[in-house]
Design a protein around this motif. Structure first.
Motif, PDB file in Angstrom:
ATOM      1  N   ARG A 148      -2.834  -0.565  -4.534  1.00 39.32           N
ATOM      2  CA  ARG A 148      -1.734   0.362  -4.758  1.00 39.32           C
ATOM      3  C   ARG A 148      -1.002   0.676  -3.449  1.00 39.32           C
ATOM      4  O   ARG A 148       0.200   0.913  -3.431  1.00 39.32           O
ATOM      5  CB  ARG A 148      -2.335   1.647  -5.346  1.00 39.32           C
ATOM      6  CG  ARG A 148      -1.365   2.603  -5.962  1.00 39.32           C
ATOM      7  CD  ARG A 148      -2.115   3.647  -6.790  1.00 39.32           C
ATOM      8  NE  ARG A 148      -2.610   4.723  -5.956  1.00 39.32           N
ATOM      9  CZ  ARG A 148      -2.108   5.963  -5.981  1.00 39.32           C
ATOM     10  NH1 ARG A 148      -1.118   6.257  -6.789  1.00 39.32           N
ATOM     11  NH2 ARG A 148      -2.597   6.897  -5.206  1.00 39.32           N
ATOM     12  N   GLU A 149      -1.739   0.676  -2.332  1.00 40.44           N
ATOM     13  CA  GLU A 149      -1.157   1.050  -1.033  1.00 40.44           C
ATOM     14  C   GLU A 149      -0.020   0.111  -0.631  1.00 40.44           C
ATOM     15  O   GLU A 149       0.935   0.534   0.009  1.00 40.44           O
ATOM     16  CB  GLU A 149      -2.211   1.027   0.071  1.00 40.44           C
ATOM     17  CG  GLU A 149      -3.192   2.179   0.028  1.00 40.44           C
ATOM     18  CD  GLU A 149      -4.168   2.048  -1.114  1.00 40.44           C
ATOM     19  OE1 GLU A 149      -4.494   0.910  -1.502  1.00 40.44           O
ATOM     20  OE2 GLU A 149      -4.591   3.096  -1.650  1.00 40.44           O
ATOM     21  N   TYR A 150      -0.136  -1.184  -0.999  1.00 41.90           N
ATOM     22  CA  TYR A 150       0.918  -2.122  -0.599  1.00 41.90           C
ATOM     23  C   TYR A 150       2.247  -1.722  -1.246  1.00 41.90           C
ATOM     24  O   TYR A 150       3.292  -1.721  -0.599  1.00 41.90           O
ATOM     25  CB  TYR A 150       0.575  -3.553  -1.011  1.00 41.90           C
ATOM     26  CG  TYR A 150      -0.590  -4.144  -0.248  1.00 41.90           C
ATOM     27  CD1 TYR A 150      -1.025  -3.600   0.950  1.00 41.90           C
ATOM     28  CD2 TYR A 150      -1.257  -5.264  -0.726  1.00 41.90           C
ATOM     29  CE1 TYR A 150      -2.089  -4.138   1.636  1.00 41.90           C
ATOM     30  CE2 TYR A 150      -2.325  -5.812  -0.042  1.00 41.90           C
ATOM     31  CZ  TYR A 150      -2.739  -5.246   1.132  1.00 41.90           C
ATOM     32  OH  TYR A 150      -3.783  -5.795   1.811  1.00 41.90           O
ATOM     33  N   LEU A 152       3.004   1.281  -2.487  1.00 34.90           N
ATOM     34  CA  LEU A 152       3.431   2.581  -1.950  1.00 34.90           C
ATOM     35  C   LEU A 152       4.025   2.419  -0.553  1.00 34.90           C
ATOM     36  O   LEU A 152       5.025   3.057  -0.218  1.00 34.90           O
ATOM     37  CB  LEU A 152       2.243   3.541  -1.904  1.00 34.90           C
ATOM     38  CG  LEU A 152       1.773   4.084  -3.250  1.00 34.90           C
ATOM     39  CD1 LEU A 152       0.495   4.890  -3.082  1.00 34.90           C
ATOM     40  CD2 LEU A 152       2.860   4.941  -3.882  1.00 34.90           C
ATOM     41  N   ALA A 153       3.403   1.568   0.272  1.00 31.54           N
ATOM     42  CA  ALA A 153       3.885   1.398   1.643  1.00 31.54           C
ATOM     43  C   ALA A 153       5.322   0.900   1.627  1.00 31.54           C
ATOM     44  O   ALA A 153       6.180   1.397   2.363  1.00 31.54           O
ATOM     45  CB  ALA A 153       2.996   0.418   2.409  1.00 31.54           C
ATOM     46  N   VAL A 154       5.597  -0.083   0.775  1.00 29.11           N
ATOM     47  CA  VAL A 154       6.943  -0.636   0.726  1.00 29.11           C
ATOM     48  C   VAL A 154       7.910   0.369   0.080  1.00 29.11           C
ATOM     49  O   VAL A 154       9.050   0.503   0.520  1.00 29.11           O
ATOM     50  CB  VAL A 154       6.929  -1.991  -0.017  1.00 29.11           C
ATOM     51  CG1 VAL A 154       8.313  -2.561  -0.141  1.00 29.11           C
ATOM     52  CG2 VAL A 154       6.050  -2.977   0.745  1.00 29.11           C
ATOM     53  N   SER A 155       7.414   1.123  -0.909  1.00 29.03           N
ATOM     54  CA  SER A 155       8.266   2.165  -1.501  1.00 29.03           C
ATOM     55  C   SER A 155       8.623   3.220  -0.465  1.00 29.03           C
ATOM     56  O   SER A 155       9.747   3.716  -0.419  1.00 29.03           O
ATOM     57  CB  SER A 155       7.560   2.868  -2.655  1.00 29.03           C
ATOM     58  OG  SER A 155       7.125   1.937  -3.601  1.00 29.03           O
ATOM     59  N   ALA A 159      12.097   0.817  -0.484  1.00 31.59           N
ATOM     60  CA  ALA A 159      12.302  -0.380  -1.292  1.00 31.59           C
ATOM     61  C   ALA A 159      12.662  -0.025  -2.732  1.00 31.59           C
ATOM     62  O   ALA A 159      12.137   0.938  -3.284  1.00 31.59           O
ATOM     63  CB  ALA A 159      11.038  -1.233  -1.282  1.00 31.59           C
ATOM     64  N   ASP A 163      13.035  -5.265  -4.471  1.00 27.74           N
ATOM     65  CA  ASP A 163      12.354  -5.461  -3.181  1.00 27.74           C
ATOM     66  C   ASP A 163      10.849  -5.513  -3.361  1.00 27.74           C
ATOM     67  O   ASP A 163      10.160  -6.292  -2.707  1.00 27.74           O
ATOM     68  CB  ASP A 163      12.693  -4.309  -2.231  1.00 27.74           C
ATOM     69  CG  ASP A 163      14.147  -4.308  -1.821  1.00 27.74           C
ATOM     70  OD1 ASP A 163      14.676  -5.409  -1.589  1.00 27.74           O
ATOM     71  OD2 ASP A 163      14.749  -3.219  -1.747  1.00 27.74           O
ATOM     72  N   HIS A 167       8.866  -8.600  -1.969  1.00 28.02           N
ATOM     73  CA  HIS A 167       8.044  -8.472  -0.765  1.00 28.02           C
ATOM     74  C   HIS A 167       6.567  -8.248  -1.059  1.00 28.02           C
ATOM     75  O   HIS A 167       5.729  -8.455  -0.194  1.00 28.02           O
ATOM     76  CB  HIS A 167       8.561  -7.325   0.107  1.00 28.02           C
ATOM     77  CG  HIS A 167       9.904  -7.593   0.710  1.00 28.02           C
ATOM     78  ND1 HIS A 167      10.078  -8.444   1.782  1.00 28.02           N
ATOM     79  CD2 HIS A 167      11.143  -7.158   0.373  1.00 28.02           C
ATOM     80  CE1 HIS A 167      11.358  -8.496   2.085  1.00 28.02           C
ATOM     81  NE2 HIS A 167      12.035  -7.736   1.250  1.00 28.02           N
ATOM     82  N   VAL A 168       6.240  -7.768  -2.262  1.00 25.64           N
ATOM     83  CA  VAL A 168       4.830  -7.486  -2.554  1.00 25.64           C
ATOM     84  C   VAL A 168       4.308  -8.325  -3.720  1.00 25.64           C
ATOM     85  O   VAL A 168       3.396  -9.137  -3.545  1.00 25.64           O
ATOM     86  CB  VAL A 168       4.602  -5.984  -2.848  1.00 25.64           C
ATOM     87  CG1 VAL A 168       3.124  -5.716  -3.084  1.00 25.64           C
ATOM     88  CG2 VAL A 168       5.103  -5.129  -1.693  1.00 25.64           C
ATOM     89  N   PRO A 171       4.627 -12.533  -3.498  1.00 18.46           N
ATOM     90  CA  PRO A 171       3.711 -13.149  -2.523  1.00 18.46           C
ATOM     91  C   PRO A 171       2.245 -12.841  -2.799  1.00 18.46           C
ATOM     92  O   PRO A 171       1.387 -13.703  -2.581  1.00 18.46           O
ATOM     93  CB  PRO A 171       4.147 -12.569  -1.179  1.00 18.46           C
ATOM     94  CG  PRO A 171       5.101 -11.478  -1.468  1.00 18.46           C
ATOM     95  CD  PRO A 171       5.621 -11.665  -2.840  1.00 18.46           C
ATOM     96  N   ALA A 172       1.941 -11.637  -3.314  1.00 11.61           N
ATOM     97  CA  ALA A 172       0.540 -11.303  -3.581  1.00 11.61           C
ATOM     98  C   ALA A 172      -0.033 -12.219  -4.661  1.00 11.61           C
ATOM     99  O   ALA A 172      -1.212 -12.556  -4.638  1.00 11.61           O
ATOM    100  CB  ALA A 172       0.414  -9.838  -3.997  1.00 11.61           C
ATOM    101  N   PRO A 247       1.561 -19.703   3.861  1.00 11.83           N
ATOM    102  CA  PRO A 247       0.969 -20.050   5.161  1.00 11.83           C
ATOM    103  C   PRO A 247      -0.103 -19.051   5.612  1.00 11.83           C
ATOM    104  O   PRO A 247      -0.952 -19.400   6.420  1.00 11.83           O
ATOM    105  CB  PRO A 247       2.172 -20.028   6.116  1.00 11.83           C
ATOM    106  CG  PRO A 247       3.190 -19.192   5.445  1.00 11.83           C
ATOM    107  CD  PRO A 247       2.979 -19.373   3.971  1.00 11.83           C
ATOM    108  N   TRP A 248      -0.069 -17.829   5.076  1.00 10.58           N
ATOM    109  CA  TRP A 248      -1.039 -16.823   5.523  1.00 10.58           C
ATOM    110  C   TRP A 248      -2.446 -17.084   5.008  1.00 10.58           C
ATOM    111  O   TRP A 248      -3.422 -16.636   5.589  1.00 10.58           O
ATOM    112  CB  TRP A 248      -0.584 -15.431   5.073  1.00 10.58           C
ATOM    113  CG  TRP A 248      -0.650 -15.251   3.594  1.00 10.58           C
ATOM    114  CD1 TRP A 248      -1.712 -14.766   2.888  1.00 10.58           C
ATOM    115  CD2 TRP A 248       0.362 -15.561   2.638  1.00 10.58           C
ATOM    116  NE1 TRP A 248      -1.415 -14.756   1.549  1.00 10.58           N
ATOM    117  CE2 TRP A 248      -0.153 -15.232   1.371  1.00 10.58           C
ATOM    118  CE3 TRP A 248       1.657 -16.066   2.737  1.00 10.58           C
ATOM    119  CZ2 TRP A 248       0.582 -15.413   0.202  1.00 10.58           C
ATOM    120  CZ3 TRP A 248       2.374 -16.223   1.579  1.00 10.58           C
ATOM    121  CH2 TRP A 248       1.851 -15.911   0.339  1.00 10.58           C
TER     122      TRP A 248
END
Ligand SMILES: Nc1ncnc2c1ncn2[C@@H]1O[C@H](COP(=O)(O)OP(=O)(O)O)[C@@H](O)[C@H]1O
Ligand SMILES: [Mg+2]
Lengths: 250, 255
Positions: A148-150, A152-155, A159, A163, A167-168, A171-172, A247-248
């Protein structure tokens, strides 16, 4: 990857290839039956038939797989994301998925043939069903396990909805989507093979069975070889795409 | 700068309301550093989410700079517990994300973040992914991301919890430098007494779940050089420990 590790990987693949070739040759010698031709016989037939007929059948099969995979992604991914994000959508979709997922999709092939005829549509639909259900389940589960933090962090950085997907969520889920594609690719090719051998006169499935019925076992072997190479090529393509897009996770 | 009035919040889990915060009121002056201390699970993270506008209060209000907080604002930055850096983005891409979301041009992004990256001691680590960084480096990437939009208020959720003792003290001093340089108002939550006393000019002590304010203690020595070696530092730590121990008896009688 270092040079050394690459050459090591190439070497071990070469070894595996030679081992399989040797096994094939040994089995052909042991079985001693025209239905199980030697590697050399098949290779000659492959080279002879490829430019004239085999190539065209390969293209038909390849196009069907690619179209079905794309459709499976285009339909399965948004639905999976939706079910993963919205509990109400999940409450509606999950029971449906659980009831239908264990049913082998290929069992619907006769129905589809009756309804859609023996043309492209029925072959693409049956492969689509295989891929779609896998993508739907995998993407839904992948969305659910995003911390959930990912989000919230972007929000908290301002975002919007789009977005957050860009961004989340996307890719996740990407590594899991690749896994789903790899899993479904095997069954997709198997189902396609089955439907092509059952109906129509194009595709590698048709080519292989045509060889069988005309007792041209070298041609049949060449068709099987082409099918194997197609599968191998698609796996390689997925592998390459994943390295490029994720790549990550290397 | 920050005014919290009668803040009350409850999560709804499995159809039942779980009260987390009860009647929380406090203020933080502009440029002040406030540390909120409470046991694990008492609602500290929830409180910061409310200050950041990520959750809406059940009752009560949060005012920041006189405005009611209803959603995230670029004036308020939050550093998450365990940083919440995106694993699929490099250190650089994580740091510049706030500007990307504002659709800033590549040149402006470079212009603004390059000096900040340098100041944080991160130069040369741009292309690393979070899992290739040390805990302290990750913390500084999170700080860069938080400062990218030039906030006035910095909220920090247990920012030093995952670091070893030496790194922690070095980074705490670094945070004091940055706080002064960027003229920040800071609210930090932690479960660690020494950290709260070192970082907070005002100390707010919370009770266990549901969190209420047990005591507010001024701590003017915080931010002084070598405060850790000062008797006043240890006296304040002992004072807090006593309050927490008395409170334990108090809470048991209540339950
Ligand atoms: N999303 C959530 N839904 C339901 N309960 C939650 C949620 N997040 C936290 N909680 C509960 O609220 C309480 C306070 O959580 P939190 O604010 O994370 O505490 P702290 O940060 O002080 O450890 C805990 O008991 C936790 O279990
Ligand atoms: Mg917490």
């Amino acid at each position: 990857m270092t040079r050394n590790r690459i050459s090591q990987a190439v070497f071990s693949y070469l070894l595996a290839f030679l081992f399989l070739l040797g096994l094939w040759w040994f089995l052909a010698w042991l079985i001693d039956n025209p239905g199980f031709p030697y590697p050399f016989t098949v290779a000659v037939a492959f080279i002879k038939l490829f430019p004239t007929s085999l190539w065209g059948h390969l293209c038909h099969s390849l196009r069907r797989v690619l179209v079905s995979l794309s459709l499976g992604l285009v339909v399965g991914l948004p639905l999976g994301f939706w079910a993963g994000r919205d509990p109400r959508a999940d409450a509606f979709l999950s029971p449906l998925i659980y009831l239908l997922y264990p049913v082998p999709k290929v069992a619907f092939l006769p129905v589809i043939l009756v309804l859609l005829g023996i043309g492209e549509a029925s072959k693409i639909l049956i492969v689509f069903l295989v891929v779609f259900s896998q993508i739907l389940i995998s993407s839904r589960d992948a969305v659910k396990k995003i911390p959930r933090e990912y989000i919230l962090a972007v929000s908290s950085l301002g975002a919007g909805r789009g977005d957050i997907y860009l961004h989340v969520i996307l890719p996740a889920c990407l590594p899991d989507i690749f896994t789903a594609l790899r899993i479904s690719l095997g069954s997709a090719i198997a189902v396609l093979f089955f439907s092509e051998s059952l109906a129509g006169n194009t595709g590698l499935g048709y080519f292989i069975f045509d060889g069988l019925f005309r007792a041209e076992y070298a041609a049949m072997g060449a068709g099987i070889l082409a099918l194997a190479l197609m599968g191998l090529g698609l796996y390689g393509l997925l592998h390459l795409l994943q390295r490029l897009l994720c790549p990550w996770s290397r | 700068m920050i005014q919290v009035k009668d803040l009350t919040f409850a999560y709804t889990a499995a159809g039942e309301k779980v009260p987390v915060l009860k009647g929380i009121s406090f203020t933080v002056q502009k440029g002040e550093s406030c540390a909120i201390l409470g046991p694990s699970g008492c609602g500290k993270t929830t409180l910061l989410y409310l200050l950041a506008g990520l959750l809406a209060p059940g009752e009560g209000t949060v005012l920041i700079g006189g405005e009611k907080v209803t959603r995230p604002s670029p004036r308020v930055a939050l550093i998450f517990q365990d940083h919440a850096l995106l694993p699929w983005k490099t250190a650089w891409e994580n740091a510049v994300l706030p500007l990307r979301l504002k659709r800033q041009r590549e040149r402006e992004i470079r212009h603004r973040i390059t000096p900040l990256f340098l100041r944080m001691g991160l130069a040369g680590l741009e292309k690393r992914y979070p899992h290739q960084l040390s805990g302290g480096q990750r913390q500084r990437v999170a700080l860069t991301r938080a400062l990218a939009l030039g906030p006035e208020v910095l909220l920090m959720d247990e920012p030093f919890a995952s670091l070893d003792a030496l790194n922690r003290e070095a980074l705490q001093d670094f945070f004091w430098e940055i706080k002064r340089e960027y003229n920040l108002t800071v609210v930090l939550v932690t479960h660690c007494i020494e950290e709260a006393v070192y970082m907070g000019e005002k100390l707010i002590i919370l009770s266990p779940l549901p969190a209420r304010i047990r005591e507010i203690i001024p701590n003017p020595g915080a931010g002084e050089r070598n405060y850790r070696f000062n008797q006043k530092f240890w006296d304040t730590c002992s004072q807090i420990r006593r309050i927490l121990e008395e409170g334990r008896g108090f809470d048991e009688k209540q339950d």
